[in-house]
Every structure is written in C-alpha cells, then in structure tokens.
Design an enzyme around this catalytic site. Structure first.
Site, PDB file in Angstrom:
ATOM      1  N   LYS A   1       0.835  -1.207   0.000  1.00 17.99           N
ATOM      2  CA  LYS A   1       0.000   0.000   0.000  1.00 17.99           C
ATOM      3  C   LYS A   1       0.872   1.260   0.000  1.00 17.99           C
ATOM      4  O   LYS A   1       0.637   2.193  -0.763  1.00 17.99           O
ATOM      5  CB  LYS A   1      -0.916   0.018   1.242  1.00 17.99           C
ATOM      6  CG  LYS A   1      -1.764  -1.232   1.422  1.00 17.99           C
ATOM      7  CD  LYS A   1      -2.622  -1.166   2.665  1.00 17.99           C
ATOM      8  CE  LYS A   1      -1.856  -1.099   3.976  1.00 17.99           C
ATOM      9  NZ  LYS A   1      -1.095  -2.314   4.328  1.00 17.99           N
TER      10      LYS A   1
ATOM     11  N   ARG B   1      12.372  -2.198  10.273  1.00 15.16           N
ATOM     12  CA  ARG B   1      11.413  -1.775  11.307  1.00 15.16           C
ATOM     13  C   ARG B   1      11.318  -2.857  12.380  1.00 15.16           C
ATOM     14  O   ARG B   1      11.288  -4.043  12.061  1.00 15.16           O
ATOM     15  CB  ARG B   1      10.022  -1.598  10.664  1.00 15.16           C
ATOM     16  CG  ARG B   1       9.693  -0.172  10.318  1.00 15.16           C
ATOM     17  CD  ARG B   1       8.498  -0.028   9.432  1.00 15.16           C
ATOM     18  NE  ARG B   1       7.263  -0.623   9.933  1.00 15.16           N
ATOM     19  CZ  ARG B   1       6.081  -0.508   9.314  1.00 15.16           C
ATOM     20  NH1 ARG B   1       5.985   0.185   8.187  1.00 15.16           N
ATOM     21  NH2 ARG B   1       5.008  -1.071   9.806  1.00 15.16           N
TER      22      ARG B   1
ATOM     23  N   ARG C   1      -8.902   1.080   9.932  1.00 11.52           N
ATOM     24  CA  ARG C   1      -8.540  -0.312  10.211  1.00 11.52           C
ATOM     25  C   ARG C   1      -9.586  -1.000  11.066  1.00 11.52           C
ATOM     26  O   ARG C   1      -9.412  -2.173  11.406  1.00 11.52           O
ATOM     27  CB  ARG C   1      -7.212  -0.343  10.971  1.00 11.52           C
ATOM     28  CG  ARG C   1      -5.994  -0.537  10.087  1.00 11.52           C
ATOM     29  CD  ARG C   1      -4.797  -0.253  10.967  1.00 11.52           C
ATOM     30  NE  ARG C   1      -3.694  -1.093  10.685  1.00 11.52           N
ATOM     31  CZ  ARG C   1      -2.598  -0.687  10.049  1.00 11.52           C
ATOM     32  NH1 ARG C   1      -2.514   0.539   9.597  1.00 11.52           N
ATOM     33  NH2 ARG C   1      -1.592  -1.508   9.877  1.00 11.52           N
TER      34      ARG C   1
ATOM     35  N   ARG D   1      11.848  -6.089   4.035  1.00  7.72           N
ATOM     36  CA  ARG D   1      11.728  -4.626   3.853  1.00  7.72           C
ATOM     37  C   ARG D   1      12.840  -3.891   4.606  1.00  7.72           C
ATOM     38  O   ARG D   1      13.167  -4.236   5.736  1.00  7.72           O
ATOM     39  CB  ARG D   1      10.369  -4.149   4.377  1.00  7.72           C
ATOM     40  CG  ARG D   1      10.270  -2.621   4.348  1.00  7.72           C
ATOM     41  CD  ARG D   1       8.876  -2.110   4.508  1.00  7.72           C
ATOM     42  NE  ARG D   1       8.218  -2.579   5.703  1.00  7.72           N
ATOM     43  CZ  ARG D   1       6.926  -2.364   5.963  1.00  7.72           C
ATOM     44  NH1 ARG D   1       6.185  -1.698   5.093  1.00  7.72           N
ATOM     45  NH2 ARG D   1       6.385  -2.824   7.060  1.00  7.72           N
TER      46      ARG D   1
ATOM     47  N   ARG E   1       0.738  -9.173  13.624  1.00  4.73           N
ATOM     48  CA  ARG E   1       0.109  -8.124  12.786  1.00  4.73           C
ATOM     49  C   ARG E   1      -0.881  -8.744  11.810  1.00  4.73           C
ATOM     50  O   ARG E   1      -1.947  -8.189  11.558  1.00  4.73           O
ATOM     51  CB  ARG E   1       1.183  -7.330  12.044  1.00  4.73           C
ATOM     52  CG  ARG E   1       1.908  -6.363  12.958  1.00  4.73           C
ATOM     53  CD  ARG E   1       3.160  -5.826  12.323  1.00  4.73           C
ATOM     54  NE  ARG E   1       2.923  -5.028  11.134  1.00  4.73           N
ATOM     55  CZ  ARG E   1       3.864  -4.743  10.247  1.00  4.73           C
ATOM     56  NH1 ARG E   1       5.098  -5.208  10.412  1.00  4.73           N
ATOM     57  NH2 ARG E   1       3.588  -3.999   9.206  1.00  4.73           N
TER      58      ARG E   1
HETATM   59  P1  AP5 Z   1       4.959  -1.616   1.657  1.00  5.17           P
HETATM   60  O1  AP5 Z   1       4.539  -0.785   0.501  1.00  5.17           O
HETATM   61  O2  AP5 Z   1       5.831  -0.984   2.695  1.00  5.17           O
HETATM   62  O3  AP5 Z   1       3.684  -2.318   2.316  1.00  5.17           O
HETATM   63  P2  AP5 Z   1       2.472  -1.705   3.164  1.00  5.17           P
HETATM   64  O4  AP5 Z   1       1.242  -2.358   2.675  1.00  5.17           O
HETATM   65  O5  AP5 Z   1       2.524  -0.210   3.168  1.00  5.17           O
HETATM   66  O6  AP5 Z   1       2.863  -2.318   4.578  1.00  5.17           O
HETATM   67  P3  AP5 Z   1       2.996  -1.684   6.047  1.00  5.17           P
HETATM   68  O7  AP5 Z   1       3.753  -2.701   6.852  1.00  5.17           O
HETATM   69  O8  AP5 Z   1       3.598  -0.309   6.043  1.00  5.17           O
HETATM   70  O9  AP5 Z   1       1.555  -1.622   6.454  1.00  5.17           O
HETATM   71  P4  AP5 Z   1       0.966  -1.860   7.814  1.00  5.17           P
HETATM   72  O10 AP5 Z   1      -0.428  -1.596   7.453  1.00  5.17           O
HETATM   73  O11 AP5 Z   1       1.204  -3.087   8.554  1.00  5.17           O
HETATM   74  O12 AP5 Z   1       1.818  -0.879   8.727  1.00  5.17           O
HETATM   75  P5  AP5 Z   1       1.573   0.620   9.170  1.00  5.17           P
HETATM   76  O13 AP5 Z   1       2.828   1.349   9.025  1.00  5.17           O
HETATM   77  O14 AP5 Z   1       0.332   1.144   8.528  1.00  5.17           O
HETATM   78  O15 AP5 Z   1       5.672  -2.932   1.065  1.00  5.17           O
HETATM   79  C1  AP5 Z   1       6.224  -3.921   1.933  1.00  5.17           C
HETATM   80  C2  AP5 Z   1       7.547  -4.444   1.357  1.00  5.17           C
HETATM   81  O16 AP5 Z   1       7.292  -5.149   0.144  1.00  5.17           O
HETATM   82  C3  AP5 Z   1       8.568  -3.355   0.992  1.00  5.17           C
HETATM   83  O17 AP5 Z   1       9.851  -3.831   1.279  1.00  5.17           O
HETATM   84  C4  AP5 Z   1       8.396  -3.164  -0.517  1.00  5.17           C
HETATM   85  O18 AP5 Z   1       9.607  -2.758  -1.115  1.00  5.17           O
HETATM   86  C5  AP5 Z   1       7.982  -4.553  -0.972  1.00  5.17           C
HETATM   87  N1  AP5 Z   1       7.018  -4.550  -2.061  1.00  5.17           N
HETATM   88  C6  AP5 Z   1       6.004  -3.665  -2.272  1.00  5.17           C
HETATM   89  N2  AP5 Z   1       5.286  -4.023  -3.357  1.00  5.17           N
HETATM   90  C7  AP5 Z   1       5.840  -5.182  -3.803  1.00  5.17           C
HETATM   91  C8  AP5 Z   1       5.516  -6.062  -4.894  1.00  5.17           C
HETATM   92  N3  AP5 Z   1       4.497  -5.808  -5.711  1.00  5.17           N
HETATM   93  N4  AP5 Z   1       6.290  -7.166  -5.060  1.00  5.17           N
HETATM   94  C9  AP5 Z   1       7.332  -7.427  -4.218  1.00  5.17           C
HETATM   95  N5  AP5 Z   1       7.676  -6.623  -3.186  1.00  5.17           N
HETATM   96  C10 AP5 Z   1       6.941  -5.520  -2.973  1.00  5.17           C
HETATM   97  O19 AP5 Z   1       1.184   0.418  10.712  1.00  5.17           O
HETATM   98  C11 AP5 Z   1       2.170   0.070  11.677  1.00  5.17           C
HETATM   99  C12 AP5 Z   1       1.519   0.034  13.057  1.00  5.17           C
HETATM  100  O20 AP5 Z   1       0.967   1.348  13.382  1.00  5.17           O
HETATM  101  C13 AP5 Z   1       0.319  -0.920  13.200  1.00  5.17           C
HETATM  102  O21 AP5 Z   1       0.722  -2.239  13.483  1.00  5.17           O
HETATM  103  C14 AP5 Z   1      -0.466  -0.248  14.358  1.00  5.17           C
HETATM  104  O22 AP5 Z   1       0.115  -0.544  15.596  1.00  5.17           O
HETATM  105  C15 AP5 Z   1      -0.274   1.228  14.088  1.00  5.17           C
HETATM  106  N6  AP5 Z   1      -1.351   1.789  13.247  1.00  5.17           N
HETATM  107  C16 AP5 Z   1      -1.223   2.334  12.000  1.00  5.17           C
HETATM  108  N7  AP5 Z   1      -2.421   2.730  11.523  1.00  5.17           N
HETATM  109  C17 AP5 Z   1      -3.332   2.449  12.487  1.00  5.17           C
HETATM  110  C18 AP5 Z   1      -4.738   2.588  12.584  1.00  5.17           C
HETATM  111  N8  AP5 Z   1      -5.453   3.122  11.564  1.00  5.17           N
HETATM  112  N9  AP5 Z   1      -5.356   2.178  13.711  1.00  5.17           N
HETATM  113  C19 AP5 Z   1      -4.663   1.653  14.735  1.00  5.17           C
HETATM  114  N10 AP5 Z   1      -3.316   1.462  14.702  1.00  5.17           N
HETATM  115  C20 AP5 Z   1      -2.657   1.860  13.596  1.00  5.17           C
END
Ligand code: AP5
Length: 218
Positions: free
Chosen positions: A13, A160, A88, A127, A171
């Site tokens: 995403k 991370r 979420r 990542r 997660r």
């Molecule tokens: P990447 O693009 O980084 O993936 P992503 O979907 O953005 O994953 P995140 O881990 O950032 O999402 P998340 O939802 O768990 O974490 P967030 O930061 O929101 O891609 C991942 C990897 O794959 C990269 O290395 C990339 O290079 C590679 N890649 C990408 N596309 C690819 C492809 N097509 N093929 C191969 N490789 C590819 O949340 C973190 C924490 O914050 C949560 O656990 C929670 O505690 C808190 N939090 C955040 N938002 C909320 C909320 N709304 N409510 C409550 N808690 C929240």
C-alpha cells in the site's frame, strides 16, 4: 479524489501510495508513518502509541481518529488524498465518514490490495527503510544499488522493529481479526476496486492506475 488503500500489512500500500500521490500532487497520509514520527519525537501521542505498535496491536481508535481528523483538516487535502493504513476498524470507517461529511466531502473509492500471507511474510521480512529520507526497499524485490545504503540520499537502511518475525505473525492475526471485515463493509457501499497485489511492483502500479482512473471518471 479521496481514496483509501486497504489491505494486509506488507501488501504494498505504501509503495503504491507514494507513486500515485506524487503523480497527482495529493498527500499520501500513512497513519503508520505519522505514528512512527510521533514515537521518534517522543510526543504524548507517540508515548501512548508505542507499546501497541511494538506488539503488532492496533493503537486505540480514539487516538488515531483524532490524529487523522486533524490531518484531513489541513489545506493540502483540498484536492484529495490517499489514506494508507486508515481506517482499520469499523469504528474508524464510521469516524472517517463523519469527518468527511462534516467538511462536505465523501470517500470516492477504496482500493483493496489482495495478496496471500506467504507473500506478506516475505515482503515484510525483507523490507528495509532509509533512516534519513524514509525511502522503502526490499532486499530481494526492490534492492538498493549498494547494500544497506539508500539510493536517493545515501542514508543507512534499517529494519522496522515490527517487521521482525515474531511481530509479523501478530500483525497478520490483528489484520484478520479487526480489519479484514472492512473489505465487505466497503463492498456493501459499492466503493471497492480490487487490485492484485501479488504481481510485480510495476504491474501493481498499472493496476492501481487503472483502478484510480475508474474513480476519476465516476
Ligand atoms: P509496503 O509498501 O511498505 O507495504 P504496506 O502495505 O505499506 O505495509 P505496512 O507494513 O507499512 O503496512 P501496515 O499496514 O502493517 O503498517 P503501518 O505502518 O500502517 O511494502 C512492503 C515491502 O514489500 C517493501 O519492502 C516493498 O519494497 C515490498 N514490495 C512492495 N510491493 C511489492 C511487490 N508488488 N512485489 C514485491 N515486493 C513488494 O502500521 C504500523 C503500526 O501502526 C500498526 O501495526 C499499528 O500498531 C499502528 N497503526 C497504523 N495505523 C493504524 C490505525 N489506523 N489504527 C490503529 N493502529 C494503527
């Protein structure tokens, strides 16, 4: 265009939101990035969020909802935004609807990034992120030219804490328990376009552009 990118952790995403937003000149609002910045700056929000994030749990709705409402009230959201990682929970989705309608806005669409757990685990464990500029890499799928070093600014790449194996499983469980139902919630409202996120990054980008073009026309 007001859009949500929804899907499991590591679905890509954030990677795709960066491209889509820079093409359109609209903000990429990642709740994960905002929370990590708050933790790094030692703010009150960061102190309250840290324990939840470290364990892979969701930060409580009230903290995240007010943080997003404040972000959406800023002038740069006037032409639209991509929300990445929010909502979420159903409570967050309802709060988003209220925030938008209070400002005379609506949600135009939800891109659902569909990918299986095996890919998610590979993507998260490989990542790496730049400490200086936040650029995102993958040791196998999107490697930097020089190992451990950011192509854009030369900064050091790090993993991370919540991408370590013990937290990734939690997660994913949290995603299925608290977030996955939102796909049907938004399907019922006719807002979902599904993106095959198991493809290569450039193929996913093409799918995202096609889905966003569909929203532009509607
Ligand atoms: P990447 O693009 O980084 O993936 P992503 O979907 O953005 O994953 P995140 O881990 O950032 O999402 P998340 O939802 O768990 O974490 P967030 O930061 O929101 O891609 C991942 C990897 O794959 C990269 O290395 C990339 O290079 C590679 N890649 C990408 N596309 C690819 C492809 N097509 N093929 C191969 N490789 C590819 O949340 C973190 C924490 O914050 C949560 O656990 C929670 O505690 C808190 N939090 C955040 N938002 C909320 C909320 N709304 N409510 C409550 N808690 C929240």
């Amino acid at each position: 265009m007001n859009v949500v990118f929804l899907g499991p952790p590591g679905a890509g995403k954030g990677t795709q939101a960066k491209y889509a937003c820079s093409r359109r000149g609209i903000p990429h609002i990642s709740t994960g990035d905002i929370l990590r910045e708050a933790v790094a700056n030692g703010t009150d929000l960061g102190r309250r969020a840290k324990g939840y994030m470290d364990s892979g749990a969701l930060v409580p709705d009230d903290l995240v909802v007010s943080m997003v409402a404040e972000r959406l009230s800023r002038d740069d959201c006037g032409e639209g935004f991509v929300l990445d990682g929010f909502p979420r929970t159903v409570a967050q989705a309802e709060a988003l609807e209220e925030t938008l309608s209070a400002n005379g806005g609506v949600l135009d669409g939800v891109l659902y990034f569909s990918v299986d757990d095996e890919d998610v685990i590979k993507r998260l464990s490989g990542r790496r992120i730049c400490r200086e500029c936040g650029a995102n890499y993958h040791i196998e799928f999107m490697p930097p030219a020089k190992e451990g070093c950011c192509d854009k600014c030369g900064g050091e790449l790090y993993q991370r804490d919540d991408d370590k194996a013990e937290t990734v499983g939690e997660r994913l469980k949290v995603y299925y328990r608290q977030t996955a139902d939102l796909v049907d919630y938004y399907r019922d409202r006719g807002l979902v376009a599904e993106v095959d996120a198991s493809l290569s990054p450039s193929d996913v980008q093409a799918e995202v552009e096609k889905a966003l073009a569909g929203l532009d026309r509607s």
